[in-house]
Design an enzyme around this catalytic site. Structure first.
Site, PDB file in Angstrom:
ATOM      1  N   CYS A 121      20.779  33.422  13.539  1.00 37.39           N
ATOM      2  CA  CYS A 121      21.896  33.125  14.569  1.00 37.39           C
ATOM      3  C   CYS A 121      22.134  34.052  15.690  1.00 37.39           C
ATOM      4  O   CYS A 121      22.649  33.801  16.865  1.00 37.39           O
ATOM      5  CB  CYS A 121      22.898  32.401  13.970  1.00 37.39           C
ATOM      6  N   HIS A 263      28.226  33.054  19.195  1.00 34.24           N
ATOM      7  CA  HIS A 263      27.307  31.970  18.528  1.00 34.24           C
ATOM      8  C   HIS A 263      28.364  30.604  18.072  1.00 34.24           C
ATOM      9  O   HIS A 263      29.254  31.014  17.523  1.00 34.24           O
ATOM     10  CB  HIS A 263      26.950  32.709  17.180  1.00 34.24           C
ATOM     11  N   ASN A 294      25.638  23.422  15.598  1.00 36.10           N
ATOM     12  CA  ASN A 294      25.055  24.802  15.355  1.00 36.10           C
ATOM     13  C   ASN A 294      23.558  24.696  15.299  1.00 36.10           C
ATOM     14  O   ASN A 294      22.982  24.203  14.396  1.00 36.10           O
ATOM     15  CB  ASN A 294      25.591  25.344  14.043  1.00 36.10           C
TER      16      ASN A 294
END
Length: 341
Positions: A121, A263, A294
């Protein structure tokens, strides 16, 4: 307006941002059926209301290519203006050759430098840092950085800890030379002692070595798993400190920021980080996770594009980026958001 401190060499800036989101919207109710959960529980735990899954015809390469085309169009450039392409992904289903070379081939510029990076990520922020350094050193003039993921291919729909979190999509930025600093120094690192907190298992070797692994009852394809509470604590308290260091390296404070684009892992993490950093109410905080889940390495550029569409007044303003994920690795920097296309 505050500016990013410049130390040596030429500078770089983000010229444009592009994105691609799959059309299929998946509700919490749809996900909850298989994990004995509910829309209310998922929203309370993560803030996610919906997410997007690519269909069987949309690959990582497709989404990355479409996001790249969007970014190039907004920058008023063609692929032949790009001399380096960096693709951040953990879900391209081939060890080699790279997704980056495939995208160049598709776009019609097969001679540029091209490589993939795996920083989960944090991958997009790693890519931005490398693009910045390439331009400052003269290695590259114009760099295309893409974050692209099809995590639905690597998520166990029956795993109550992860099935509701992850989603698919791609985002891209074009980074070019600038007379003024448009990208600040990177603050990056890892906590590798805790690398097992987020994993994708089994390994390809284990898949290979178990006869009929993918067809027999009880077999398992590589899927993401994580220790949620451990990751939450690390993200909230360690990443807020890393983000403040990125600001300090750029010669700025939270009061100089116009936007915060972390993020998109969890709304609770984002809100707690902002509180820990004492971020003023004037800073607009990206919350793309609410509607799009996500998307790992794609989450920051997707959130950036969505924020600029919602708040066009942020074009050319200062934003703090911070990516963090499996490894446990992180990277963050202050950037000047791209100008209006």
């Amino acid at each position: 307006m505050a500016t990013i401190a410049s130390k040596t060499g030429s500078e770089s800036q983000i010229l444009s941002v592009g994105s691609y989101r799959p059309k299929r919207i998946v509700t919490n109710d749809e996900v909850a059926v298989r994990i004995d959960s509910s829309d209310e529980w998922i929203q309370q735990r993560t803030g996610i209301e919906t997410r997007r899954f690519a269909d069987e015809t949309e690959t990582v390469l497709d989404m990355a290519t479409w996001a790249a085309q969007d970014a190039l169009k907004k920058a008023k450039l063609s692929i032949t203006d790009i001399d380096t392409i960096i693709v951040a992904t953990i879900t391209f289903p081939f060890q080699a050759p790279s997704a980056a070379t495939a995208i160049l081939q598709r776009l019609g510029h097969p001679k540029a430098a091209a490589f993939d990076i795996n920083a989960a990520c944090a991958g997009f922020s790693y890519g931005v840092a490398m693009a910045h350094d390439f331009i400052k050193s003269g290695t590259s003039k114009t760099v295309l950085v893409i974050g692209a993921e099809k995590i639905s291919d690597f998520t166990d729909p029956d795993d109550r800890a992860t099935a509701f979190i992850f989603a698919d999509g791609a985002g891209a930025v074009v980074i070019g030379a600038s007379q003024e600093a448009g990208i600040g120094p990177v603050e990056w690192g890892s906590d590798a002692d805790e690398r097992d907190a987020i994993q994708m298992n089994p390994s390809w070797i284990e898949v290979r070595d178990v006869e009929t692994q993918l067809t027999k009852a009880g077999s398992k394809w590589p899927n993401i798993s994580q220790e949620g509470q451990k990751v939450f604590r690390w993200a909230v308290f360690s990443m807020s400190k890393a983000a403040l260091k990125a600001l300090e390296s750029a010669g700025l404070s939270v009061d100089d920021l116009d936007a915060f684009i972390p993020h998109q892992a969890n709304v609770r993490i984002i809100e707690t980080m902002a509180k820990e950093m004492k971020m003023p109410d004037s800073v607009i905080i990206a919350d793309d996770i609410r509607k799009n889940g996500n998307t790992s390495a794609a989450s920051i550029p997707l959130a950036m594009d969505a924020l600029l569409q919602k708040h066009p007044e942020l074009h050319g303003k200062l934003a703090l980026l911070i990516g963090y994920g499996a490894g446990l690795v992180y990277a963050g920097q202050v950037v000047k958001l791209p100008p209006k296309p």
